[in-house]
Design a protein around this motif. Structure first.
Motif: not given
Length: 344
Positions: A185-191, A245-246, A265-268, A281-286
């Motif tokens: 949710f937060v990543l979508d709001r940032l986008a 974790a990122e 979309r950027l996703r954790a 691993r937790v990455r921020l991926e497009e």
């Protein structure tokens, strides 16, 4: 009542006694669901779980005849857990206590005590699963009991069931998941142009984020859930898993905007692989269109299990809320008590 099983036969269905630990939002929703849906569970599954006792840190009570829990003023001082098990003839012990370090040892001790007595454990509490996995498994085997953890691996998202049984024989090699709805949710709001602070406040106003969302945004919660999924799928000990974790932080907004400009979309994304044992691993991926994790909106969650020959198996949806977690507890309670014959 059968003193050995904590069960009674009624109208063709088996009524089973449940002891509940924890009466916060999830515990309350669990009690409400069993009181409301008891007849339907009896008809559909041949079992009617009944909460015989509710325990908090220093007090406990027996629900009224209609299944409702009396006000705290009518609760009694907490008795030893073994005594509560004996008095209720409990067949299932449900844990809905917070997953906090301060409660970890007590949660572990109580679960171990139940399992050794042959009482099934159903838990939404994560903390002791991360540190006492091997001990819990050994106690369950010794007691001939079962432990189910759907509420700890994604609330109403049935990813735990897939990891535990549904992927057997499919040679699952990877797990790739967005199991934390707050981060999505937060990543979508940032986008969409929000600042991190505004995105967090919006999540909190909608009941998606906790008052302290640090575990969600650091990647810790997502990593925890994938540690548990990997333990179910491959037998990893969560205590031995290393996490990399990122986080979602103040620098993430520009990355989310840049991804959106490319129709991504950027996703954790939390991931684990057989080829890299003991690492999550937790990455921020497009992510691109066609990726199940790209399709998520708002607080939705998903997990993709990579099976080279069978093809990817994806599960998504499932409400992330106290009600969603309570329904997972109901599902697991039915699963450990319902008869297993025929198609069931």
């Amino acid at each position: 009542m059968n003193e050995l099983t904590g069960a009674t036969e009624t109208t063709g269905a088996t009524t089973t006694a449940v002891v509940l630990a924890g009466y916060g939002p999830v515990g309350q929703a669990f009690v409400d669901r069993l009181a409301r849906d008891g007849e339907a569970l009896a008809r559909r599954h041949g079992v009617r779980p009944r909460v015989a006792a509710v325990r908090a840190s220093a007090a406990q009570c027996r629900p009224d005849a209609d299944g409702s829990v009396p006000p705290r003023s009518r609760w009694d001082p907490a008795r030893p857990l073994d005594e509560t098990f004996d008095r209720t003839g409990a067949r299932v012990f449900v844990q809905a206590v917070p997953s906090s370090p301060g409660l970890r040892e007590r949660a572990a001790e109580e679960a171990l005590a139940a399992l050794r007595r042959g009482i099934h454990v159903v838990t939404a509490t994560k903390s002791h699963l991360l540190t006492h996995w091997r001990d819990l498994d050994a106690a369950a085997r010794a007691g001939g009991s079962m432990i189910r953890i759907s509420g700890a691996t994604g609330a109403a998202l049935p990813a735990g069931d897939l990891s535990r049984t549904s992927l057997r024989g499919l040679d699952c090699r990877t797990i790739r998941a967005c199991p934390n709805g707050t981060a999505t949710f937060v990543l979508d709001r940032l986008a969409g142009g929000d600042t991190l602070g505004d995105a967090i406040r919006a999540a909190q106003l909608r009941g998606i984020a906790e008052a302290d969302p640090s575990a969600d945004l650091s990647g810790d919660d997502a990593a925890t859930k994938v540690r548990l999924l990997a333990a179910l799928a491959w037998g990893w000990d969560p205590a031995e898993v290393r996490v990399r974790a990122e986080p979602v932080d103040g620098t993430t907004a520009r990355r989310a905007l840049a991804a959106a400009a490319r129709s991504r979309r950027l996703r954790a994304v939390a991931g684990a692989a057989v080829a890299e044992p003991g690492v999550v691993r937790v990455r921020l991926e497009e992510t691109e269109a066609g990726d199940p994790l790209h399709a998520l909106t708002g607080p939705e969650k998903a997990a993709v299990f990579g099976c080279p020959d069978a093809g990817d198996v994806t599960v998504s949806g499932g409400r992330s809320s106290p009600v969603g977690a309570a329904l997972a507890l109901v599902k697991d309670t039915v699963e450990v008590t319902a008869a297993r014959t025929g198609f069931h």
